[in-house]
Design a protein around this motif. Structure first.
Motif, PDB file in Angstrom:
ATOM      1  N   ASP A 108      43.646  44.136  33.502  1.00 26.05           N
ATOM      2  CA  ASP A 108      42.891  43.322  34.457  1.00 26.05           C
ATOM      3  C   ASP A 108      42.353  44.156  35.622  1.00 26.05           C
ATOM      4  OD1 ASP A 108      43.401  40.999  33.007  1.00 26.05           O
ATOM      5  OD2 ASP A 108      45.324  40.689  34.031  1.00 26.05           O
ATOM      6  N   TRP A 109      42.679  45.446  35.615  1.00 28.65           N
ATOM      7  CA  TRP A 109      42.270  46.309  36.723  1.00 28.65           C
ATOM      8  C   TRP A 109      41.582  47.558  36.182  1.00 28.65           C
ATOM      9  CZ3 TRP A 109      43.431  44.821  41.820  1.00 28.65           C
ATOM     10  CH2 TRP A 109      44.300  43.744  41.946  1.00 28.65           C
ATOM     11  N   GLU A 110      40.578  47.999  36.885  1.00 28.34           N
ATOM     12  CA  GLU A 110      39.936  49.287  36.609  1.00 28.34           C
ATOM     13  C   GLU A 110      40.525  50.328  37.557  1.00 28.34           C
ATOM     14  OE1 GLU A 110      35.642  47.515  35.111  1.00 28.34           O
ATOM     15  OE2 GLU A 110      35.855  48.237  37.179  1.00 28.34           O
ATOM     16  N   SER A 111      40.378  51.605  37.215  1.00 28.15           N
ATOM     17  CA  SER A 111      41.132  52.623  37.941  1.00 28.15           C
ATOM     18  C   SER A 111      40.320  53.905  38.146  1.00 28.15           C
ATOM     19  CB  SER A 111      42.424  52.952  37.180  1.00 28.15           C
ATOM     20  OG  SER A 111      43.075  54.075  37.724  1.00 28.15           O
ATOM     21  N   TYR A 112      40.634  54.575  39.253  1.00 25.18           N
ATOM     22  CA  TYR A 112      40.203  55.969  39.435  1.00 25.18           C
ATOM     23  C   TYR A 112      41.223  56.664  40.314  1.00 25.18           C
ATOM     24  CZ  TYR A 112      38.490  55.191  44.251  1.00 25.18           C
ATOM     25  OH  TYR A 112      38.401  54.922  45.587  1.00 25.18           O
ATOM     26  N   ALA A 113      41.336  57.990  40.154  1.00 20.39           N
ATOM     27  CA  ALA A 113      42.286  58.782  40.939  1.00 20.39           C
ATOM     28  C   ALA A 113      41.578  59.344  42.165  1.00 20.39           C
ATOM     29  CB  ALA A 113      42.860  59.905  40.089  1.00 20.39           C
TER      30      ALA A 113
END
Length: 303
Positions: A108-113
């Motif tokens: 349900d979540w998108e991500s980046y570092a």
């Protein structure tokens, strides 16, 4: 008559031998200096230096490779799984899953570092050549369909890598681990602050407190020449004008060490850009001349 003749002959021999030796030595020195006579390189020292450089490059290569992989690993956008697989492909060996073991289709979540840094590098003891690199990643998660809903999640990931040619490949599925915990919250013996010198009376402490407050007001508002007035060496010093505002002075401690007064304090400051307040720990060495106090040394962050 025969003995003097032998002596003179011997002296002549020594004289001409010395002349010949001097001429040969000088010629050899000039030949080396001008490159006419080749000198073999110092192979042992060169080899040692080359080996040390290789080890340093390998260390940073391991770190850089693992950090870059983790940056790509934690970067995904819903519906763009193929794009992530393409970015991970150069890092993975042929037998690995194209998503490096991660299935985020139901996420349900998108991500980046936002930030990554290698924390630990260890070579496995089984002589497999695999190196486990633990990497810290500060990730930002964005709710799918709601870009305003975000949260920060810190993670620690072990990335097993192996040397292949001049680079590395991820040798096995990377995995998350718990954050490393210190065995003790106390500093090692000998690094904690120890009170030295003799305690001062209340009058001296009051004078120091008044001086320190005046110093900090000028240090956060004054010009370098004004700050120099408070320093023993009278050197103009750039302060914190237009950066921080002095709010308060707390936890003041004063001890006399010979002619020097050792001062520690916590300074409450306000960031003029954001309005946020912060507390910094400072140490000072002060001297007194008549009714005047001067700063000899100023240090920040010393515990």
């Amino acid at each position: 008559m025969e003995r003097p003749m032998i002596r003179r002959t011997f002296i002549r021999f020594l004289f001409w031998a010395l002349i010949f030796y001097t001429a040969v030595s000088a010629t050899a020195v000039l030949g080396v200096q001008f490159g006419l006579i080749p000198v073999p390189p110092r192979k042992i020292a060169a080899a040692d230096n080359q080996a040390a450089q290789k080890g340093l490059v390998a260390h940073f290569s391991e770190r850089a490779f693992a950090e870059q992989f983790v940056r790509e690993y934690f970067f995904w956008t819903k519906g763009k799984e193929s794009s992530r697989a393409e970015r991970l492909n150069p890092f993975l060996h042929n037998n690995m899953d194209v998503q490096a073991g991660l299935d985020f289709k139901q996420a349900d979540w998108e991500s980046y570092a936002r930030y990554v840094a290698a924390w630990d590098i260890k070579e496995r003891s089984d002589r497999s050549g695999v190196i486990d690199v633990t990497v810290f990643a500060e990730t930002i998660l964005t709710k799918v369909g709601n870009a305003k809903m975000q949260k920060r999640v810190d993670r620690y990931m072990v990335v097993p890598i192996k040397k292949v040619g001049n680079s590395y490949l991820v040798a096995d599925t990377p995995y998350l681990v718990a954050p490393p915990m210190p065995s003790s919250r106390q500093l090692p013996e000998g690094q904690d602050e120890k009170e030295q010198g003799e305690a001062v009376n209340e009058e001296i402490r009051s004078q120091v407190e008044t001086f320190m407050k005046s110093f900090w007001k000028v240090y956060t508002t004054g010009e370098p020449q004004e700050i120099a007035y408070f320093q023993k060496n009278s050197t103009p010093t750039a302060g914190l004008k237009d950066i921080l505002q002095f709010m308060d002075l707390k936890n003041l401690s004063v001890r006399k060490q010979g002619d020097v007064y050792a001062v520690t304090c916590d300074v409450q400051l306000k960031d003029l850009s954001s309005g946020a307040e912060m507390a910094y720990h400072y140490t000072f060495d002060l001297v007194r001349e008549g009714d005047r106090w001067y700063v000899v040394r100023m240090g920040q962050g010393e515990i």
